[in-house]
Motif scaffolding. Sequence first.
Motif, PDB file in Angstrom:
ATOM      1  N   ILE A  38     -23.617 -11.100   6.851  1.00  0.00           N
ATOM      2  CA  ILE A  38     -22.627 -10.055   7.080  1.00  0.00           C
ATOM      3  C   ILE A  38     -22.411  -9.286   5.784  1.00  0.00           C
ATOM      4  CG2 ILE A  38     -20.219  -9.582   7.680  1.00  0.00           C
ATOM      5  CD1 ILE A  38     -20.249 -12.238   9.232  1.00  0.00           C
ATOM      6  N   LYS A  39     -22.399  -7.986   5.877  1.00  0.00           N
ATOM      7  CA  LYS A  39     -22.108  -7.163   4.700  1.00  0.00           C
ATOM      8  C   LYS A  39     -20.593  -6.940   4.639  1.00  0.00           C
ATOM      9  CE  LYS A  39     -23.317  -2.957   2.304  1.00  0.00           C
ATOM     10  NZ  LYS A  39     -24.124  -1.749   2.277  1.00  0.00           N
ATOM     11  N   PRO A  40     -19.950  -7.404   3.573  1.00  0.00           N
ATOM     12  CA  PRO A  40     -18.492  -7.259   3.487  1.00  0.00           C
ATOM     13  C   PRO A  40     -18.076  -5.815   3.267  1.00  0.00           C
ATOM     14  CG  PRO A  40     -19.342  -8.125   1.441  1.00  0.00           C
ATOM     15  CD  PRO A  40     -20.512  -8.051   2.397  1.00  0.00           C
ATOM     16  N   THR A  41     -16.893  -5.505   3.742  1.00  0.00           N
ATOM     17  CA  THR A  41     -16.318  -4.192   3.458  1.00  0.00           C
ATOM     18  C   THR A  41     -15.487  -4.317   2.188  1.00  0.00           C
ATOM     19  OG1 THR A  41     -14.357  -4.663   4.770  1.00  0.00           O
ATOM     20  CG2 THR A  41     -16.189  -3.581   5.894  1.00  0.00           C
ATOM     21  N   ASN A  42     -15.302  -3.250   1.503  1.00  0.00           N
ATOM     22  CA  ASN A  42     -14.510  -3.264   0.278  1.00  0.00           C
ATOM     23  C   ASN A  42     -13.087  -2.814   0.574  1.00  0.00           C
ATOM     24  OD1 ASN A  42     -16.576  -4.170  -1.391  1.00  0.00           O
ATOM     25  ND2 ASN A  42     -17.425  -2.123  -1.572  1.00  0.00           N
ATOM     26  N   ALA A  43     -12.452  -3.537   1.459  1.00  0.00           N
ATOM     27  CA  ALA A  43     -11.079  -3.211   1.838  1.00  0.00           C
ATOM     28  C   ALA A  43     -10.121  -3.589   0.707  1.00  0.00           C
ATOM     29  CB  ALA A  43     -10.693  -3.947   3.106  1.00  0.00           C
ATOM     30  N   LYS A  44      -9.058  -2.826   0.583  1.00  0.00           N
ATOM     31  CA  LYS A  44      -8.035  -3.132  -0.413  1.00  0.00           C
ATOM     32  C   LYS A  44      -7.190  -4.299   0.102  1.00  0.00           C
ATOM     33  CE  LYS A  44      -7.692   1.605  -1.995  1.00  0.00           C
ATOM     34  NZ  LYS A  44      -6.849   2.792  -2.096  1.00  0.00           N
ATOM     35  N   PRO A  45      -6.701  -5.146  -0.804  1.00  0.00           N
ATOM     36  CA  PRO A  45      -5.833  -6.248  -0.383  1.00  0.00           C
ATOM     37  C   PRO A  45      -4.596  -5.710   0.337  1.00  0.00           C
ATOM     38  CG  PRO A  45      -6.487  -6.518  -2.674  1.00  0.00           C
ATOM     39  CD  PRO A  45      -6.941  -5.150  -2.239  1.00  0.00           C
ATOM     40  N   TRP A  46      -4.180  -6.411   1.375  1.00  0.00           N
ATOM     41  CA  TRP A  46      -3.020  -6.009   2.149  1.00  0.00           C
ATOM     42  C   TRP A  46      -1.756  -6.330   1.373  1.00  0.00           C
ATOM     43  CZ3 TRP A  46       0.910  -9.026   4.545  1.00  0.00           C
ATOM     44  CH2 TRP A  46       1.728  -8.304   5.421  1.00  0.00           C
ATOM     45  N   LYS A  47      -0.838  -5.382   1.358  1.00  0.00           N
ATOM     46  CA  LYS A  47       0.449  -5.574   0.696  1.00  0.00           C
ATOM     47  C   LYS A  47       1.543  -5.171   1.674  1.00  0.00           C
ATOM     48  CE  LYS A  47      -1.295  -4.884  -3.919  1.00  0.00           C
ATOM     49  NZ  LYS A  47      -1.246  -4.154  -5.168  1.00  0.00           N
ATOM     50  N   PRO A  48       2.393  -6.116   2.063  1.00  0.00           N
ATOM     51  CA  PRO A  48       3.458  -5.795   3.017  1.00  0.00           C
ATOM     52  C   PRO A  48       4.529  -4.934   2.374  1.00  0.00           C
ATOM     53  CG  PRO A  48       3.741  -8.006   2.201  1.00  0.00           C
ATOM     54  CD  PRO A  48       2.431  -7.502   1.635  1.00  0.00           C
ATOM     55  N   ASN A  49       5.195  -4.154   3.201  1.00  0.00           N
ATOM     56  CA  ASN A  49       6.297  -3.357   2.662  1.00  0.00           C
ATOM     57  C   ASN A  49       7.594  -4.162   2.733  1.00  0.00           C
ATOM     58  OD1 ASN A  49       7.518  -3.047   5.228  1.00  0.00           O
ATOM     59  ND2 ASN A  49       6.238  -1.274   5.671  1.00  0.00           N
ATOM     60  N   ALA A  50       8.601  -3.687   2.073  1.00  0.00           N
ATOM     61  CA  ALA A  50       9.872  -4.411   1.969  1.00  0.00           C
ATOM     62  C   ALA A  50      10.520  -4.648   3.323  1.00  0.00           C
ATOM     63  CB  ALA A  50      10.825  -3.664   1.050  1.00  0.00           C
ATOM     64  N   ASP A  51      10.430  -3.679   4.244  1.00  0.00           N
ATOM     65  CA  ASP A  51      11.031  -3.847   5.570  1.00  0.00           C
ATOM     66  C   ASP A  51      10.370  -4.993   6.330  1.00  0.00           C
ATOM     67  OD1 ASP A  51      12.763  -1.739   5.132  1.00  0.00           O
ATOM     68  OD2 ASP A  51      11.448  -0.274   6.106  1.00  0.00           O
ATOM     69  N   LEU A  52       9.063  -5.084   6.242  1.00  0.00           N
ATOM     70  CA  LEU A  52       8.358  -6.163   6.932  1.00  0.00           C
ATOM     71  C   LEU A  52       8.742  -7.514   6.343  1.00  0.00           C
ATOM     72  CD1 LEU A  52       6.324  -7.247   8.944  1.00  0.00           C
ATOM     73  CD2 LEU A  52       4.528  -6.766   7.272  1.00  0.00           C
ATOM     74  N   LEU A  53       8.796  -7.607   5.038  1.00  0.00           N
ATOM     75  CA  LEU A  53       9.190  -8.868   4.412  1.00  0.00           C
ATOM     76  C   LEU A  53      10.601  -9.267   4.800  1.00  0.00           C
ATOM     77  CD1 LEU A  53       7.639  -8.461   0.863  1.00  0.00           C
ATOM     78  CD2 LEU A  53       6.839  -9.907   2.738  1.00  0.00           C
ATOM     79  N   ALA A  54      11.512  -8.328   4.849  1.00  0.00           N
ATOM     80  CA  ALA A  54      12.886  -8.620   5.258  1.00  0.00           C
ATOM     81  C   ALA A  54      12.930  -9.116   6.703  1.00  0.00           C
ATOM     82  CB  ALA A  54      13.756  -7.372   5.104  1.00  0.00           C
ATOM     83  N   PHE A  55      12.163  -8.483   7.562  1.00  0.00           N
ATOM     84  CA  PHE A  55      12.091  -8.919   8.960  1.00  0.00           C
ATOM     85  C   PHE A  55      11.560 -10.347   9.057  1.00  0.00           C
ATOM     86  CE2 PHE A  55       9.263  -9.528  12.632  1.00  0.00           C
ATOM     87  CZ  PHE A  55      10.225  -9.567  13.620  1.00  0.00           C
ATOM     88  N   LEU A  56      10.483 -10.639   8.353  1.00  0.00           N
ATOM     89  CA  LEU A  56       9.890 -11.973   8.418  1.00  0.00           C
ATOM     90  C   LEU A  56      10.845 -13.028   7.873  1.00  0.00           C
ATOM     91  CD1 LEU A  56       6.239 -11.133   7.334  1.00  0.00           C
ATOM     92  CD2 LEU A  56       7.042 -11.750   9.631  1.00  0.00           C
ATOM     93  N   GLN A  57      11.594 -12.691   6.831  1.00  0.00           N
ATOM     94  CA  GLN A  57      12.567 -13.653   6.292  1.00  0.00           C
ATOM     95  C   GLN A  57      13.721 -13.891   7.250  1.00  0.00           C
ATOM     96  OE1 GLN A  57      13.559 -12.215   2.351  1.00  0.00           O
ATOM     97  NE2 GLN A  57      12.065 -13.624   1.449  1.00  0.00           N
ATOM     98  N   SER A  58      13.987 -12.937   8.126  1.00  0.00           N
ATOM     99  CA  SER A  58      15.092 -13.085   9.074  1.00  0.00           C
ATOM    100  C   SER A  58      14.739 -14.009  10.243  1.00  0.00           C
ATOM    101  CB  SER A  58      15.528 -11.726   9.605  1.00  0.00           C
ATOM    102  OG  SER A  58      14.574 -11.217  10.534  1.00  0.00           O
ATOM    103  N   LEU A  59      13.477 -14.296  10.405  1.00  0.00           N
ATOM    104  CA  LEU A  59      13.044 -15.130  11.543  1.00  0.00           C
ATOM    105  C   LEU A  59      13.441 -16.566  11.372  1.00  0.00           C
ATOM    106  CD1 LEU A  59       9.495 -13.672  12.183  1.00  0.00           C
ATOM    107  CD2 LEU A  59      11.583 -13.196  13.442  1.00  0.00           C
TER     108      LEU A  59
END
Length: 59
Positions: A38-59
């Motif tokens: 498989i030839k890998p893609t050069n995707a940038k590392p995923w970085k969550p935004n603050a709203d998503l992190l706040a939502f996940l912490q609320s779970l």
Amino acid sequence: MIRDYLGHTSVATTGRYVTINLQMKRDAMPAFWKKAGIKPTNAKPWKPNADLLAFLQSL
């Protein structure tokens, strides 16, 4: 609980994953891609935004 989610019959199997860190996973991917042909893609590392992190912490 993690053992059940991963479908392992033994906690010892699950324990193998506990000692793996993110850098180890990143280092293993090129070897996997090469072996799988498989030839890998050069995707940038995923970085969550603050709203998503706040939502996940609320779970």
